[in-house]
Motif scaffolding. Sequence first.
Motif, short mmCIF file in Angstrom:
data_model
loop_
_atom_site.label_atom_id
_atom_site.label_comp_id
_atom_site.label_asym_id
_atom_site.label_seq_id
_atom_site.Cartn_x
_atom_site.Cartn_y
_atom_site.Cartn_z
N ARG A 1 43.65 31.42 41.13
CA ARG A 1 43.27 32.54 40.26
C ARG A 1 43.10 33.83 41.04
O ARG A 1 43.43 34.91 40.55
CB ARG A 1 41.97 32.21 39.52
CG ARG A 1 42.11 31.08 38.52
CD ARG A 1 40.74 30.63 38.03
NE ARG A 1 39.92 30.11 39.12
CZ ARG A 1 38.69 29.66 38.97
NH1 ARG A 1 38.13 29.64 37.77
NH2 ARG A 1 38.00 29.19 40.00
N VAL A 2 42.59 33.72 42.26
CA VAL A 2 42.38 34.91 43.09
C VAL A 2 43.70 35.62 43.34
O VAL A 2 43.81 36.84 43.22
CB VAL A 2 41.72 34.52 44.43
CG1 VAL A 2 41.72 35.69 45.40
CG2 VAL A 2 40.29 34.05 44.18
N HIS A 3 44.74 34.84 43.64
CA HIS A 3 46.04 35.43 43.94
C HIS A 3 46.80 35.79 42.67
O HIS A 3 47.56 36.76 42.63
CB HIS A 3 46.83 34.46 44.82
CG HIS A 3 46.10 34.11 46.09
ND1 HIS A 3 45.92 35.02 47.10
CD2 HIS A 3 45.46 32.96 46.47
CE1 HIS A 3 45.22 34.44 48.08
NE2 HIS A 3 44.94 33.20 47.72
N LYS A 4 46.58 35.02 41.61
CA LYS A 4 47.22 35.32 40.33
C LYS A 4 46.74 36.65 39.78
O LYS A 4 47.53 37.47 39.31
CB LYS A 4 46.90 34.20 39.33
CG LYS A 4 47.44 34.45 37.92
CD LYS A 4 47.01 33.34 36.98
CE LYS A 4 47.44 33.63 35.54
NZ LYS A 4 46.99 32.55 34.61
N TYR A 5 45.43 36.89 39.86
CA TYR A 5 44.86 38.11 39.31
C TYR A 5 44.78 39.25 40.32
O TYR A 5 44.45 40.38 39.95
CB TYR A 5 43.46 37.83 38.75
CG TYR A 5 43.42 36.86 37.59
CD1 TYR A 5 44.26 37.02 36.50
CD2 TYR A 5 42.55 35.77 37.59
CE1 TYR A 5 44.24 36.12 35.43
CE2 TYR A 5 42.50 34.88 36.53
CZ TYR A 5 43.35 35.06 35.46
OH TYR A 5 43.32 34.18 34.41
N GLY A 6 45.07 38.96 41.57
CA GLY A 6 44.99 40.01 42.60
C GLY A 6 43.58 40.49 42.82
O GLY A 6 43.29 41.69 42.78
N ILE A 7 42.66 39.54 43.07
CA ILE A 7 41.24 39.88 43.21
C ILE A 7 40.92 40.27 44.65
O ILE A 7 41.21 39.53 45.59
CB ILE A 7 40.36 38.69 42.79
CG1 ILE A 7 40.63 38.32 41.32
CG2 ILE A 7 38.88 39.02 42.98
CD1 ILE A 7 39.90 37.09 40.85
#
Length: 258
Positions: free
Chosen positions: A105-111
């Motif tokens: 999710r971190v990489h999917k959303y660019g956090i």
Amino acid sequence: MIRRLIEHLYEYTITKQCTHIPVHIAIIQDGNRRFAKKKGIATSSGHRAGADRTEEVLEWAQELGIRHITLYTFSTENFSRTDEEIKNLFQLFKEKLTRISIDERVHKYGIHIQMIGDRDMLPDDLKGALEQAEAATAHYDNFYLNMALAYGGRNEMLRTTAKLLDDVQNNRITKEQITPDLFEENLYGNNVTIPPVDLIIRTGNECRTSNFLPWLANGHESAVYFCAPYWPMFRKLDMLRAIRVYSERQEMRKKSHS
């Protein structure tokens, strides 16, 4: 089942009333210990339940288009807690931070992960996990997760003031150059940029902001929303109600300037 359906309908109704979405929400996650006491479980389990709820809240923020979330994760005052509780909390933070670099999710959303607070007060292993998470996400700019760790508003103001005084004494700036904008630029150093706070949310039925982001929140007259649920019981519905308060305030400002 019926209750959840009604809640979904209510969420939909409130979402329609949220005509203004805040850019930056700061959250005081209060009530983990009281939640644990109420449930008859260990304090550490209450903190873990709170950490799980935090992950859900970040999902909601993504859905709603909020770009900055600042979490009051651990204050300077929290160092007065028992050694065991502090140790368990730091271990929990380390676990969560270590997982960040491999969380899809971190990489999917660019956090983008960044910390505010006094790093010198943290143990080396936690600092290492934090620096690893920051490095792994430094290139992202879609969403910012700001962790207030070993953080205190008065401490923040003192450290920033001391830095500016040092700059004056070493002729990097003159005292005439010190302005509110310059002070704000120096709050967190060159590598951390956080916009003014639009909305503060505090859970756990406590109606105070507890030395949290005094410059970026109080100095910019952010909206504040206090709610009763302990942090592990905080719902998307509660978040939407908070955003509705912010949205209504923005509408009032718009009318007063028209």
